[in-house]
Design a protein around this motif. Structure first.
Motif, mmCIF file in Angstrom:
data_model
loop_
_atom_site.group_PDB
_atom_site.id
_atom_site.type_symbol
_atom_site.label_atom_id
_atom_site.label_comp_id
_atom_site.label_asym_id
_atom_site.label_seq_id
_atom_site.Cartn_x
_atom_site.Cartn_y
_atom_site.Cartn_z
ATOM 1 N N HIS A 503 0.839 -1.204 0.000
ATOM 2 C CA HIS A 503 0.000 0.000 0.000
ATOM 3 C C HIS A 503 0.875 1.256 0.000
ATOM 4 O O HIS A 503 0.698 2.152 -0.834
ATOM 5 C CB HIS A 503 -0.919 -0.033 1.237
ATOM 6 N N GLU A 504 1.839 1.301 0.910
ATOM 7 C CA GLU A 504 2.691 2.503 1.003
ATOM 8 C C GLU A 504 3.524 2.667 -0.266
ATOM 9 O O GLU A 504 3.698 3.768 -0.781
ATOM 10 C CB GLU A 504 3.585 2.452 2.244
ATOM 11 N N HIS A 507 1.572 4.128 -3.012
ATOM 12 C CA HIS A 507 1.350 5.572 -2.880
ATOM 13 C C HIS A 507 2.355 6.379 -3.713
ATOM 14 O O HIS A 507 2.056 7.482 -4.154
ATOM 15 C CB HIS A 507 1.451 6.005 -1.414
ATOM 16 N N GLU A 564 -5.970 6.511 -1.654
ATOM 17 C CA GLU A 564 -5.937 5.394 -0.702
ATOM 18 C C GLU A 564 -6.500 4.118 -1.324
ATOM 19 O O GLU A 564 -5.949 3.034 -1.124
ATOM 20 C CB GLU A 564 -6.721 5.756 0.558
ATOM 21 N N HIS A 632 -9.421 7.792 3.566
ATOM 22 C CA HIS A 632 -9.526 6.326 3.604
ATOM 23 C C HIS A 632 -10.992 5.895 3.593
ATOM 24 O O HIS A 632 -11.816 6.471 4.288
ATOM 25 C CB HIS A 632 -8.868 5.765 4.866
HETATM 26 ZN ZN LIG Z 1 -2.390 5.248 2.502
#
Ligand SMILES: [Zn+2]
Length: 670
Positions: A503-504, A507, A564, A632
């Motif tokens: 996830h990071e 980004h 997100e 989110h």
């Molecule tokens: Zn995030």
């Protein structure tokens, strides 16, 4: 209190062979293909109602509470006045003990805040206002706007001054501007709350009512000129320069020179996300009677300090900010409020003690290995994309290779030695800590950024990507169950902490992150056609999530949550690829694949672990607040929104076309 059940959950996980997924959470009466979230979390949700002192309760929150219990033990020990305490322990211990001393706080009354209130009451004139705003900012009171450092988006080696919109009390401009029934009801309640706080200051009913009306009108004026959250997510729109000379012309209602002298900043040009806000704020100041502006300043100063004041203020603040806005029914035990406060004020002093007690080298090495594997997945993924040209792919890989990672805690701890904590002076301590933080931030302007600094404290259950530094950050607080099971099931670890890492990392390539290059500079490195292709795919995700209902009258905001949701979708895919690689390696080494556990295949356990990280119950008020302000999505959609896009999920659970967890469009960016 959730202490007992939390401990039980973690103990049972630690001893079971299945350490990873929570078999007791699964509702076997629900088909994973109909509603995967309900299937993975159904029994957990049934058995874990929201405690009275929480707005939301999830497995995530269980971990956060467990971390807070560790911090409580640290702070209780450090709070005992005895020889041998280190400077660090004295600092955090004395502040915690001060916060816990409720009789002392009652006795002190408004003494700590009174000088601020008197100053505002006596002051007058444009020069005074600018000086007062400087004083308030320097003690952590948010009014009108925010001054701070930012990395220059187009030259990331430079730290420049930034002026941002700030100073609203309600969570978002929409709370002032929307006119639906729920919004109108909240406005009425807010007005009454402001009035009650003024009454607590000793003002009679008529005066308090008039003051509250003035505050509401002024804040509504600020809300009208504030930029909305979707605009503020756009890095290009956030990048504007204003000079002091320009402000003197277009925003002359405020004494910028005086203010800057007051905060000892000599800059003459600033970045701002919204020049229109600064101009509008200035016009509002000109148009508003001075007495009303002073009501606003008084209100903000009291509201900022409310939780540090006698019980009557704490209770009134709680009734509105927690109960009305978030649906929390009862106040959290005092110790938890105090732990949260010390973590916010002196986070690295407390975090250092936390890390010494909890975080081992093993956790760090294991996370590093996971990061390496997921980066390798991303590399493969980029190379396999059919819609992206080789030119853009080359740049994307370059960015990926430059991405740095930080795991656990800072290498160099923040030095708080200049902060004076006085036992028994909660408001004064807060002002001194805020002054320290403000000066430290302003001191960065004009210097190269220090990318070793952390934006979260070590016990935090969270992670982040910083586009200007091009790094991913994982505090020690998240590297535990249900994210990471030491010695546990690999399939679950890939589904939980692996998906967080993915996830990071994603980004860095989401709708905002993709606009920055590997050196953290806002620069177009995409071909026009590839950018168009990206946007089409991103739009698919915007539409998908915008259809998800949060409350009867609120949907997810597809544009606000795009970054997100994109990161969730990319992250789970990357982690799944890494799991497949790990299984292939096992097969090659011994011909023995990961075994089934409790009749779930590794692939199924991967998705269950991901889904169960997000098991949660949430109050209607908090859900609405999240949908309006938070980028989110709700836990339910972070899970179902992702899996319905993934053929890998559908294959793992044997889902067929036409079932709810099989999206026709199958949105996919990365
Ligand atoms: Zn995030």
């Amino acid at each position: 209190m959730r202490v007992v059940s939390t401990a039980v959950v973690f103990c049972s996980i630690a001893v079971a062979q299945t350490a990873g997924i929570d078999l007791g959470a699964i509702d076997r009466g629900i088909s994973p293909c109909n509603d995967f979230y309900q299937s993975a979390c159904g029994l957990w949700m049934k058995n874990n109602p929201i405690p009275g002192d929480q707005a939301r309760w999830g497995r995530f929150d269980e971990l956060a509470l467990r971390n807070r219990e560790t911090l409580k033990a640290i702070l209780e020990g450090a709070g005992v006045e005895k020889p041998g305490r280190t400077a660090n322990q004295k600092l955090i211990g004395d502040q915690y003990a001060t916060c816990m001393d409720e009789p002392g706080i009652e006795k002190k009354g408004l003494t700590g805040l009174q000088p601020t209130l008197d100053r505002i009451a006596k002051g007058s004139g444009k020069t005074w206002l600018a000086e007062e705003v400087a004083r308030l900012h320097a003690t952590g009171v948010s009014v009108l706007f925010r001054l701070g450092p930012t990395q220059d988006s187009k030259d990331s080696k430079k730290t420049i001054a930034n002026l941002g919109q700030a100073g609203l009390t309600l969570p978002d401009r929409d709370y002032y501007l929307k006119t639906d029934a729920k919004s109108e009801e909240l406005k009425v309640k807010y007005l009454a709350h402001v009035q009650r706080i003024f009454a607590l200051l000793g003002h009679d009913a008529d005066r308090a009512a008039a003051e509250a009306k003035a505050v509401m009108a002024f804040e509504t004026g600020l809300a009208k000129v504030a930029a909305d959250r979707v605009t503020l997510r756009d890095p290009q729109k956030r990048y504007n320069t204003v000079t002091l000379a320009q402000l003197g012309q277009t925003a002359s209602g405020f004494g910028w020179d005086t203010y800057l002298k007051g905060v000892k900043v000599g800059e003459t040009s600033f970045n701002t996300a919204s020049p229109a806000y600064l101009n509008g704020m200035s016009a509002l100041l000109t148009a508003t009677p001075e007495a009303d502006v002073k009501n606003y300043l008084t209100w903000r100063a009291v509201k900022d300090a409310a939780t540090l004041l006698p019980k009557a203020f704490v209770a009134e603040d709680f009734a509105f900010s927690e109960t009305t806005l978030r649906g929390v029914k009862e106040q959290a035990p005092r110790w938890r409020q105090c732990v949260v406060m010390v973590d916010r004020q002196l986070g690295e002093a407390l975090g250092k003690e936390y890390v010494e007690r909890t975080f081992g080298e093993e956790g760090k090495q294991r996370t590093l290995k996971m990061v390496g594997e997921i980066e390798a997945s991303m590399e493969k993924d980029v190379q396999s994309l059919e819609w992206m040209s080789d030119t853009t792919k080359k740049q994307a890989l370059e960015k990926l290779h430059k991405m740095a990672n930080k795991i656990g805690y800072p290498e160099k701890w923040r030095d708080y030695s200049s902060v004076k904590i006085v036992r028994g002076d909660l408001v004064g301590n807060d002002q001194r800590v805020s002054a320290f933080a403000f000066q430290r931030q302003l001191g960065k302007i004009g210097h190269p950024p220090d990318n070793s600094e952390w934006g979260m404290t070590p016990p935090t259950v969270n992670a982040y990507y910083n586009a200007a530094a091009n790094d991913i950050n994982f505090p020690a607080g998240i590297l535990q169950p249900p994210f990471y099971f030491k010695g546990g099931d690999d399939a679950a670890n890939y589904g939980a902490i692996g998906a967080v890492v993915g996830h990071e990392l994603t980004h860095g390539f989401d709708d905002s992150g993709r606009q920055y290059d590997g050196d953290g500079n806002l620069r177009e490195w995409w071909t026009e056609e590839d950018a168009k292709q990206f946007k089409e795919r991103a739009d698919c995700i915007v539409q998908e999530y915008a259809a998800f209902k949060v409350t009867a009258d609120t949907n997810q905001n597809g544009k606000l949550t795009l970054g997100e949701n994109g990161a969730d979708n990319g992250g789970v895919r990357l982690a799944f690829m890494a799991l497949m690689d790990a299984i292939a390696k096992l097969d090659a080494a011994g011909g023995k694949s990961m075994p089934a556990v409790a009749d779930f295949t590794p692939q199924q356990r991967f998705f269950l672990a991901y889904g169960q990280v997000w098991c949660q119950n949430i109050s209607e008020e908090a859900a609405r607040l999240q949908a309006l302000t938070n980028p989110h999505s709700l836990g339910r959609y972070r899970v179902n929104g992702v899996v319905q896009n993934m053929p890998e999920f559908q294959k793992a659970f044997g889902c067929q076309a036409g079932q709810p967890m099989v999206s026709e469009k199958g949105c996919r960016i990365w």
